[in-house]
Design a protein around this motif. Structure first.
Motif, mmCIF file in Angstrom:
data_model
loop_
_atom_site.group_PDB
_atom_site.id
_atom_site.type_symbol
_atom_site.label_atom_id
_atom_site.label_comp_id
_atom_site.label_asym_id
_atom_site.label_seq_id
_atom_site.Cartn_x
_atom_site.Cartn_y
_atom_site.Cartn_z
ATOM 1 N N ARG A 26 -0.233 13.597 15.004
ATOM 2 C CA ARG A 26 -0.902 14.902 15.003
ATOM 3 C C ARG A 26 -2.409 14.722 15.245
ATOM 4 O O ARG A 26 -3.018 15.473 16.002
ATOM 5 C CB ARG A 26 -0.631 15.649 13.700
ATOM 6 C CG ARG A 26 0.760 16.278 13.664
ATOM 7 C CD ARG A 26 0.984 17.163 12.444
ATOM 8 N NE ARG A 26 1.189 16.387 11.228
ATOM 9 C CZ ARG A 26 2.335 15.796 10.895
ATOM 10 N NH1 ARG A 26 3.382 15.907 11.686
ATOM 11 N NH2 ARG A 26 2.442 15.115 9.778
ATOM 12 N N LEU A 29 -2.965 13.904 18.942
ATOM 13 C CA LEU A 29 -2.887 15.081 19.814
ATOM 14 C C LEU A 29 -4.194 15.862 19.801
ATOM 15 O O LEU A 29 -4.660 16.321 20.850
ATOM 16 C CB LEU A 29 -1.732 15.990 19.401
ATOM 17 C CG LEU A 29 -0.338 15.487 19.740
ATOM 18 C CD1 LEU A 29 0.705 16.457 19.215
ATOM 19 C CD2 LEU A 29 -0.174 15.258 21.235
ATOM 20 N N ASP A 33 -6.600 16.124 23.243
ATOM 21 C CA ASP A 33 -7.026 17.387 23.831
ATOM 22 C C ASP A 33 -8.541 17.408 24.030
ATOM 23 O O ASP A 33 -9.031 17.753 25.106
ATOM 24 C CB ASP A 33 -6.575 18.558 22.941
ATOM 25 C CG ASP A 33 -6.838 19.896 23.584
ATOM 26 O OD1 ASP A 33 -6.492 20.075 24.764
ATOM 27 O OD2 ASP A 33 -7.395 20.772 22.891
ATOM 28 N N CYS A 102 -1.188 13.604 30.272
ATOM 29 C CA CYS A 102 -1.543 14.163 28.959
ATOM 30 C C CYS A 102 -0.620 15.321 28.603
ATOM 31 O O CYS A 102 -0.191 15.449 27.453
ATOM 32 C CB CYS A 102 -3.008 14.614 28.943
ATOM 33 S SG CYS A 102 -4.194 13.255 28.958
ATOM 34 N N HIS A 103 -0.309 16.153 29.581
ATOM 35 C CA HIS A 103 0.601 17.283 29.351
ATOM 36 C C HIS A 103 1.984 16.776 28.922
ATOM 37 O O HIS A 103 2.549 17.256 27.926
ATOM 38 C CB HIS A 103 0.699 18.138 30.615
ATOM 39 C CG HIS A 103 1.735 19.207 30.524
ATOM 40 N ND1 HIS A 103 1.559 20.358 29.788
ATOM 41 C CD2 HIS A 103 2.973 19.277 31.050
ATOM 42 C CE1 HIS A 103 2.652 21.089 29.863
ATOM 43 N NE2 HIS A 103 3.523 20.469 30.634
ATOM 44 N N THR A 106 1.858 15.064 25.461
ATOM 45 C CA THR A 106 1.749 16.075 24.416
ATOM 46 C C THR A 106 3.100 16.738 24.157
ATOM 47 O O THR A 106 3.513 16.904 23.008
ATOM 48 C CB THR A 106 0.696 17.138 24.792
ATOM 49 O OG1 THR A 106 -0.578 16.489 24.901
ATOM 50 C CG2 THR A 106 0.613 18.252 23.766
ATOM 51 N N ARG A 107 3.787 17.074 25.227
ATOM 52 C CA ARG A 107 5.112 17.693 25.100
ATOM 53 C C ARG A 107 6.067 16.758 24.360
ATOM 54 O O ARG A 107 6.765 17.171 23.433
ATOM 55 C CB ARG A 107 5.666 18.034 26.492
ATOM 56 C CG ARG A 107 7.028 18.705 26.473
ATOM 57 C CD ARG A 107 7.667 18.764 27.846
ATOM 58 N NE ARG A 107 7.811 17.466 28.482
ATOM 59 C CZ ARG A 107 8.712 16.531 28.130
ATOM 60 N NH1 ARG A 107 9.553 16.766 27.162
ATOM 61 N NH2 ARG A 107 8.777 15.385 28.775
ATOM 62 N N ASN A 110 5.104 16.343 20.630
ATOM 63 C CA ASN A 110 5.489 17.556 19.888
ATOM 64 C C ASN A 110 6.998 17.595 19.654
ATOM 65 O O ASN A 110 7.452 17.974 18.570
ATOM 66 C CB ASN A 110 4.997 18.809 20.599
ATOM 67 C CG ASN A 110 3.535 19.078 20.327
ATOM 68 O OD1 ASN A 110 3.044 18.865 19.223
ATOM 69 N ND2 ASN A 110 2.827 19.538 21.334
#
Length: 117
Positions: A26, A29, A33, A102-103, A106-107, A110
């Motif tokens: 967490r 992330l 960002d 990064c996208h 992150t996905r 999560n």
């Protein structure tokens, strides 16, 4: 642990202990960002020195969580930014690759965090 394409939770667990993986991810992330926003801003400004510094910092963090392919992309940016005769910021292909990684990272993180809850 299941296999993941973009990072290795087992590497994080080795470093911080199984019970701390979620908290570490967490935090990662949040920092990812912010770091990508910085990298993008420096890139748009043509600030090669800060692009190099930010990509170096992002690379180290990516390696920590086992995002080795992202780390390699960031290593290339860091290396390419040392060549002052060719301003890396003049083209945006590498920045777009980092953004996509990064996208996806992150996905996937999560998804991992949701499945661990």
């Amino acid at each position: 642990m299941a296999d993941f394409q973009y990072f290795q939770p087992s590497r994080v667990a080795e470093m911080v202990g199984e019970e701390n993986v979620g908290e570490m991810l967490r935090g990662y992330l949040t920092s990812l960002d912010g770091a990508f926003s910085e990298l993008s801003a420096y890139w748009q400004e043509g600030d090669v020195q800060h692009v190099r510094m930010t990509s170096h910092r992002m690379k180290s963090s990516a390696r920590f969580i086992g995002a080795d392919e992202l780390a390699e992309v960031l290593q290339k940016i860091e290396t390419d930014s040392l060549n002052e005769a060719d301003n890396i910021c003049a083209q945006t292909t590498q920045l777009s690759v980092v953004e996509q990684w990064c996208h996806e990272l992150t996905r996937e993180i999560n998804h991992y965090l949701d499945s661990e809850s």
